[in-house]
Scaffold this active site. Structure first.
Site, PDB file in Angstrom:
ATOM      1  N   ASP A  21       0.826  -1.209   0.000  1.00  0.00           N
ATOM      2  CA  ASP A  21       0.000   0.000   0.000  1.00  0.00           C
ATOM      3  C   ASP A  21       0.861   1.260   0.000  1.00  0.00           C
ATOM      4  O   ASP A  21       1.985   1.252   0.495  1.00  0.00           O
ATOM      5  CB  ASP A  21      -0.919  -0.035   1.244  1.00  0.00           C
ATOM      6  CG  ASP A  21      -2.087   0.923   1.115  1.00  0.00           C
ATOM      7  OD1 ASP A  21      -2.360   1.423   0.001  1.00  0.00           O
ATOM      8  OD2 ASP A  21      -2.751   1.165   2.144  1.00  0.00           O
ATOM      9  N   ASN A  23       1.123   3.541  -2.905  1.00  0.00           N
ATOM     10  CA  ASN A  23       1.615   4.009  -4.210  1.00  0.00           C
ATOM     11  C   ASN A  23       1.108   5.422  -4.531  1.00  0.00           C
ATOM     12  O   ASN A  23       1.854   6.259  -5.046  1.00  0.00           O
ATOM     13  CB  ASN A  23       1.148   3.073  -5.332  1.00  0.00           C
ATOM     14  CG  ASN A  23       1.698   1.671  -5.186  1.00  0.00           C
ATOM     15  OD1 ASN A  23       2.518   1.418  -4.316  1.00  0.00           O
ATOM     16  ND2 ASN A  23       1.258   0.764  -6.046  1.00  0.00           N
ATOM     17  N   ARG A  25       0.094   7.797  -2.437  1.00  0.00           N
ATOM     18  CA  ARG A  25       0.732   8.810  -1.586  1.00  0.00           C
ATOM     19  C   ARG A  25       2.188   9.046  -1.979  1.00  0.00           C
ATOM     20  O   ARG A  25       2.685  10.156  -1.923  1.00  0.00           O
ATOM     21  CB  ARG A  25       0.621   8.404  -0.109  1.00  0.00           C
ATOM     22  CG  ARG A  25      -0.732   8.766   0.491  1.00  0.00           C
ATOM     23  CD  ARG A  25      -1.007   8.004   1.737  1.00  0.00           C
ATOM     24  NE  ARG A  25      -1.348   6.607   1.431  1.00  0.00           N
ATOM     25  CZ  ARG A  25      -1.377   5.643   2.329  1.00  0.00           C
ATOM     26  NH1 ARG A  25      -1.039   5.888   3.571  1.00  0.00           N
ATOM     27  NH2 ARG A  25      -1.729   4.426   1.976  1.00  0.00           N
ATOM     28  N   HIS A  38       2.279   3.597  -8.961  1.00  0.00           N
ATOM     29  CA  HIS A  38       2.091   2.163  -9.247  1.00  0.00           C
ATOM     30  C   HIS A  38       3.297   1.629 -10.036  1.00  0.00           C
ATOM     31  O   HIS A  38       3.795   0.538  -9.758  1.00  0.00           O
ATOM     32  CB  HIS A  38       0.806   1.937 -10.047  1.00  0.00           C
ATOM     33  CG  HIS A  38      -0.445   2.325  -9.297  1.00  0.00           C
ATOM     34  ND1 HIS A  38      -0.655   1.954  -7.994  1.00  0.00           N
ATOM     35  CD2 HIS A  38      -1.548   3.037  -9.665  1.00  0.00           C
ATOM     36  CE1 HIS A  38      -1.834   2.439  -7.589  1.00  0.00           C
ATOM     37  NE2 HIS A  38      -2.387   3.097  -8.576  1.00  0.00           N
ATOM     38  N   GLU A  68     -12.407  -4.502  -4.111  1.00  0.00           N
ATOM     39  CA  GLU A  68     -12.855  -3.121  -3.905  1.00  0.00           C
ATOM     40  C   GLU A  68     -12.149  -2.157  -4.859  1.00  0.00           C
ATOM     41  O   GLU A  68     -12.708  -1.118  -5.225  1.00  0.00           O
ATOM     42  CB  GLU A  68     -12.591  -2.696  -2.448  1.00  0.00           C
ATOM     43  CG  GLU A  68     -13.453  -3.408  -1.413  1.00  0.00           C
ATOM     44  CD  GLU A  68     -12.989  -4.828  -1.066  1.00  0.00           C
ATOM     45  OE1 GLU A  68     -11.874  -5.224  -1.477  1.00  0.00           O
ATOM     46  OE2 GLU A  68     -13.759  -5.552  -0.392  1.00  0.00           O
ATOM     47  N   ARG A  72     -12.304   2.023  -8.206  1.00  0.00           N
ATOM     48  CA  ARG A  72     -11.480   3.229  -8.403  1.00  0.00           C
ATOM     49  C   ARG A  72     -11.815   3.851  -9.765  1.00  0.00           C
ATOM     50  O   ARG A  72     -12.437   3.192 -10.607  1.00  0.00           O
ATOM     51  CB  ARG A  72      -9.995   2.857  -8.337  1.00  0.00           C
ATOM     52  CG  ARG A  72      -9.582   2.509  -6.927  1.00  0.00           C
ATOM     53  CD  ARG A  72      -8.098   2.487  -6.774  1.00  0.00           C
ATOM     54  NE  ARG A  72      -7.765   2.181  -5.385  1.00  0.00           N
ATOM     55  CZ  ARG A  72      -6.551   2.225  -4.891  1.00  0.00           C
ATOM     56  NH1 ARG A  72      -5.530   2.544  -5.675  1.00  0.00           N
ATOM     57  NH2 ARG A  72      -6.333   1.957  -3.624  1.00  0.00           N
ATOM     58  N   LEU A 132      11.011 -20.283  -4.877  1.00  0.00           N
ATOM     59  CA  LEU A 132       9.958 -19.471  -4.254  1.00  0.00           C
ATOM     60  C   LEU A 132       8.669 -19.483  -5.082  1.00  0.00           C
ATOM     61  O   LEU A 132       8.719 -19.399  -6.310  1.00  0.00           O
ATOM     62  CB  LEU A 132      10.487 -18.029  -4.156  1.00  0.00           C
ATOM     63  CG  LEU A 132       9.504 -16.924  -3.779  1.00  0.00           C
ATOM     64  CD1 LEU A 132       9.108 -17.036  -2.308  1.00  0.00           C
ATOM     65  CD2 LEU A 132      10.118 -15.549  -4.054  1.00  0.00           C
TER      66      LEU A 132
END
Ligand code: IPE
Ligand code: IPE
Ligand code: MG
Length: 247
Positions: A21, A23, A25, A38, A68, A72, A132
């Site tokens: 979270d 990006n 700001r 982003h 959600e 946007r 991974l």
């Protein structure tokens, strides 16, 4: 000693989840439009994936786009979708080289067709890698996932495949999109927000939570290592007493 050398390798969590979270700001602080934030976030993903591989994390779940987030402004949603396509084009070779596997959780049927196909192509190309596993949560929300699980269980009950008396934690987990993957031991959220935002509600039942003020585009592997160091300094009691844990 570097921060990664200070970590106890035997106590590295198997699964780390991150709510990426901040990006927007970050962009505002740099006098840019949100999309630039982003874009910069991709460098953070690259460094974090690299770091996770270096210290032997098995699973890294990244919250990239929530259910959600579809609400946007349409320009931002479109920009995020094209960024995803660009990132896959730019990064897949490198992921292949690093033996990284990619999987996706979320309602991918909602993604534009070309994005979904691109994503599936990437997942398919990397599917035999053994290092991974990076799990991208895309068009994901936990309430959606849990509701889906309930729906599938109900349908299996109707078809006589499941006896309602057999529904327990273990059976329920098999119906989640994370089936077969151990729960995250550590959940990180960047940008100084202290909430879960509908992410992995079932799976984080006993996760350690770590919040940092760092905005996602500034996050690097060293920040991941710092979070793991904090994790390693905690005592996980799972409802027991401290004496029970240490004896
Ligand atoms: C996280 O950054 C990326 C997504 C949710 C897609 P934000 O876009 O939420 O950035 P802030 O929270 O507005 O700073
Ligand atoms: C959560 O971030 C979703 C992702 C990181 C993809 P948001 O920025 O959408 O969450 P809220 O709105 O602050 O809860
Ligand atoms: Mg946000």
């Amino acid at each position: 000693m570097t921060i990664s050398e200070r970590l106890h390798i035997s106590k590295v969590p198997r699964h780390v989840a991150i709510i990426m979270d901040g990006n927007g700001r970050w962009a505002a602080r740099h006098g840019s439009v949100r999309t630039i934030g982003h874009e910069q976030g991709i460098e953070a993903v690259r460094s974090t994936v690299e770091g996770a591989g270096e210290i032997g994390i098995d699973y890294l779940t990244l919250f990239a786009f929530s259910t959600e987030n579809w609400y946007r402004p349409v320009e931002e949603v479109n920009a995020l979708m094209s960024l995803l396509v660009h990132a896959i084009d730019a990064e897949t070779d490198n992921l292949m080289k690093n033996n990284v596997r990619v999987t996706v959780i979320g309602e991918t049927s909602k993604l534009p067709e070309h994005v979904r196909l691109k994503l599936m192509g990437c997942v398919d190309r990397l599917k035999n890698n053994t290092g991974l596993t990076v799990i991208f949560a895309l068009s994901y929300s936990s309430k959606w996932e849990i509701t889906e699980a309930a729906r599938k269980i109900a349908s299996d009950v109707l078809e006589g495949k499941v006896n309602p008396d057999d529904i327990n934690n273990q059976l329920f987990e098999k119906y989640l999109s994370t089936s077969g993957i151990p729960d995250p031991e550590l959940l990180i959220r960047t940008s100084g927000e202290y909430r879960i935002s509908n992410f992995l509600l079932w799976q984080i039942a006993y996760a350690e939570l770590y919040f940092t003020e760092v905005l996602w585009p500034d996050f690097r592997k060293e920040d991941l290592f710092r979070a793991i160091q904090a994790f390693q300094d905690r005592e996980r009691r799972f409802g027991l007493t401290s004496e029970q844990i240490t004896s």
